[in-house]
Design a protein around this motif. Structure first.
Motif, PDB file in Angstrom:
ATOM      1  N   LYS A   5       3.042   2.375   4.551  1.00 16.63           N
ATOM      2  CA  LYS A   5       2.260   3.470   4.394  1.00 16.63           C
ATOM      3  C   LYS A   5       1.288   3.605   3.327  1.00 16.63           C
ATOM      4  O   LYS A   5       0.915   2.732   2.290  1.00 16.63           O
ATOM      5  N   VAL A   6       0.225   4.738   3.264  1.00 13.18           N
ATOM      6  CA  VAL A   6      -0.268   4.472   1.977  1.00 13.18           C
ATOM      7  C   VAL A   6      -1.617   6.095   1.634  1.00 13.18           C
ATOM      8  O   VAL A   6      -1.687   6.333   3.057  1.00 13.18           O
ATOM      9  N   VAL A 184       2.613  -7.473  -3.043  1.00 16.78           N
ATOM     10  CA  VAL A 184       2.176  -7.169  -3.935  1.00 16.78           C
ATOM     11  C   VAL A 184       1.325  -6.250  -3.811  1.00 16.78           C
ATOM     12  O   VAL A 184       0.056  -7.076  -3.525  1.00 16.78           O
ATOM     13  N   CYS A 185       0.754  -5.586  -4.774  1.00 13.93           N
ATOM     14  CA  CYS A 185       0.303  -4.818  -4.836  1.00 13.93           C
ATOM     15  C   CYS A 185      -1.229  -4.398  -6.406  1.00 13.93           C
ATOM     16  O   CYS A 185      -0.125  -4.517  -7.598  1.00 13.93           O
ATOM     17  N   TYR A 204      -2.559   4.840  -7.848  1.00 13.37           N
ATOM     18  CA  TYR A 204      -3.297   3.891  -6.544  1.00 13.37           C
ATOM     19  C   TYR A 204      -2.856   2.719  -6.015  1.00 13.37           C
ATOM     20  O   TYR A 204      -3.158   1.644  -6.822  1.00 13.37           O
ATOM     21  N   TRP A 205      -2.232   2.239  -4.571  1.00 10.62           N
ATOM     22  CA  TRP A 205      -1.781   0.967  -5.239  1.00 10.62           C
ATOM     23  C   TRP A 205      -1.759  -0.172  -3.645  1.00 10.62           C
ATOM     24  O   TRP A 205      -2.257   0.547  -2.126  1.00 10.62           O
ATOM     25  N   VAL A 206      -2.529  -1.216  -4.302  1.00  8.76           N
ATOM     26  CA  VAL A 206      -4.179  -1.482  -3.246  1.00  8.76           C
ATOM     27  C   VAL A 206      -3.007  -3.100  -3.175  1.00  8.76           C
ATOM     28  O   VAL A 206      -2.864  -3.837  -3.541  1.00  8.76           O
ATOM     29  N   GLU A 207      -2.667  -3.698  -2.106  1.00 12.79           N
ATOM     30  CA  GLU A 207      -2.244  -4.941  -1.580  1.00 12.79           C
ATOM     31  C   GLU A 207      -3.493  -6.409  -1.600  1.00 12.79           C
ATOM     32  O   GLU A 207      -4.550  -5.890  -1.606  1.00 12.79           O
ATOM     33  N   ALA A 216      -0.822   6.250  -2.059  1.00 15.30           N
ATOM     34  CA  ALA A 216      -1.748   6.765  -3.782  1.00 15.30           C
ATOM     35  C   ALA A 216      -1.193   8.176  -3.561  1.00 15.30           C
ATOM     36  O   ALA A 216      -0.608   9.015  -2.652  1.00 15.30           O
ATOM     37  N   ASP A 217      -0.951   8.546  -4.967  1.00 12.46           N
ATOM     38  CA  ASP A 217       0.211   9.622  -5.202  1.00 12.46           C
ATOM     39  C   ASP A 217      -1.263  10.651  -6.179  1.00 12.46           C
ATOM     40  O   ASP A 217      -1.809  10.297  -6.555  1.00 12.46           O
TER      41      ASP A 217
END
Length: 284
Positions: A5-6, A184-185, A204-207, A216-217
Motif C-alpha cells: 500500500k501507500v 525497510v522504509c 510518509y514511508w518510502v521503501e 502516507a498519513d
C-alpha cells in the motif's frame, strides 16, 4: 487487504529548493500568493529547515509516482463501505507538467480533469492551476471556483486526483528507518510550504531500496490523521515502475475506503488552450 500500500497525493507539482547536488532541480516559478509563505513554521514558531537527504528521497519517490513532463491517464475511483462498493467514478486526466529547464523556461503544473463515468457526469470537468481549482457542469453558465479540500467521492478530495510532487508542496525531514511490509522504509515528516496545499502535514514511508512510496498519513494542523493511503500494484509504465492502485482508508474506520486504479498512462502534450477556464465550456 493484501495490497502493498501507500500514499496519495494532493497539491501540485515540481521540485523546490536548494541547488547544491546534481539531482536537485530548479523550482517552478511560484504563484505570487505563495511567495510570502514559502517557509513553514514549526510548533515553537521557528522556520522548518529542509533536510537534504529527505528531499532527495522525496524527489526519487515523486518520480516513481509520476513523470516530470506532460502526461495523461485514466483513474477509476471505487468507494467501499463495510467492504461493499457503493459508488464509482471514472476520470480522464491530462497533466501539463514539466520542470523549469532549457526546454521549458517557465515550467508548468496544470491539470484538466474530465468526467467519464457514470454517464450522468459526462460533460463535467475541473481545471487545476497551482493553488486554484475550477469546476464546470453543463447546467452552469460559467465555471465556478472550488476548494481542493472538498470531497469528490469517498475518501478522495478534488485535489487528490491530480498528480502531485511532495517536493514542491512540502518541506521534508527524515525521522529514521523502520520495517514496512517485507521491506525497510524511510519514515519522513512533511509540512506544507503554502496555505493552498491540500494537507497541512504528512507522515510518509518510502521503501529504502527502491524509493517506492509505501504509505502516507495525511494529517490536520493539530496532528490528527485525516486519512491513510497506500500504494500497490507496481508495474512498468512509460519507462518506470509505477503504482497502479492507491488505497485510501478512512481514519476512523478501515472498512470505509476508496481505491484509485490507474490505466492508459501515456505521455501527451495538449495545447495551451486546453488549460484555460473558458475551454471547460467547450468540452462537449
Amino acid at each position: 487487504m493484501k495490497h502493498r500500500k501507500v500514499a496519495l497525493v494532493a497539491a501540485l507539482l515540481v521540485g523546490a529548493a536548494s541547488a547544491a547536488s546534481a539531482d536537485e532541480a530548479v523550482p517552478l516559478a511560484l504563484p505570487s500568493s505563495a511567495a510570502a509563505t514559502a517557509a513553514p513554521a514549526s510548533e515553537n514558531g521557528a522556520p522548518v529547515q529542509q533536510d537534504a537527504q529527505a528531499q532527495h528521497i522525496i524527489r526519487m519517490a515523486d518520480r516513481v509516482r509520476a513523470p516530470d513532463q506532460p502526461f495523461r491517464y485514466t483513474v477509476k475511483l471505487n468507494e467501499f463501505q463495510a467492504g461493499k462498493s457503493v459508488n464509482q467514478q471514472t476520470l480522464d486526466i491530462s497533466m501539463r507538467f514539466y520542470k523549469f529547464s532549457e526546454r521549458a523556461p517557465k515550467g508548468d503544473a496544470r491539470a484538466l480533469v474530465r468526467f467519464v463515468e457514470p454517464v450522468r457526469d459526462k460533460g463535467k470537468a475541473m481545471l487545476s492551476d497551482y493553488e486554484k481549482m475550477w469546476y464546470y457542469a453543463p447546467d452552469l453558465r460559467r465555471p465556478i471556483p472550488i476548494s481542493k479540500q472538498q470531497r469528490l467521492i469517498g475518501q478522495i478530495s478534488n485535489g487528490d486526483v491530480v498528480a502531485a510532487d511532495f517536493d514542491y508542496s512540502y518541506v521534508s525531514q527524515l525521522q529514521g528507518e523502520e520495517p514496512c511490509g517485507k521491506a525497510v522504509c524511510y519514515r519522513l515528516t512533511l509540512q506544507r510550504r503554502w496555505p493552498f496545499v491540500t494537507y497541512p502535514k504528512i507522515m510518509y514511508w518510502v521503501e529504502k531500496d527502491t524509493f517506492y512510496p509505501y504509505r502516507a498519513d495525511f494529517m490536520s494542523d493539530s496532528g490528527v490523521v485525516i486519512k491513510r493511503s497506500y500504494y500497490s500494484d507496481f508495474r512498468p509504465e512509460i519507462g518506470q515502475m509505477r503504482p497502479h492502485r492507491i488505497v485510501v482508508e478512512d481514519s476512523l474506520r478501515k472498512d470505509y475506503y476508496t481505491t484509485m486504479d490507474y490505466s492508459d498512462v501515456r505521455y501527451e502534450s495538449l495545447p495551451e488552450s486546453y488549460f484555460q477556464i473558458d475551454y471547460l465550456m467547450r468540452l462537449n
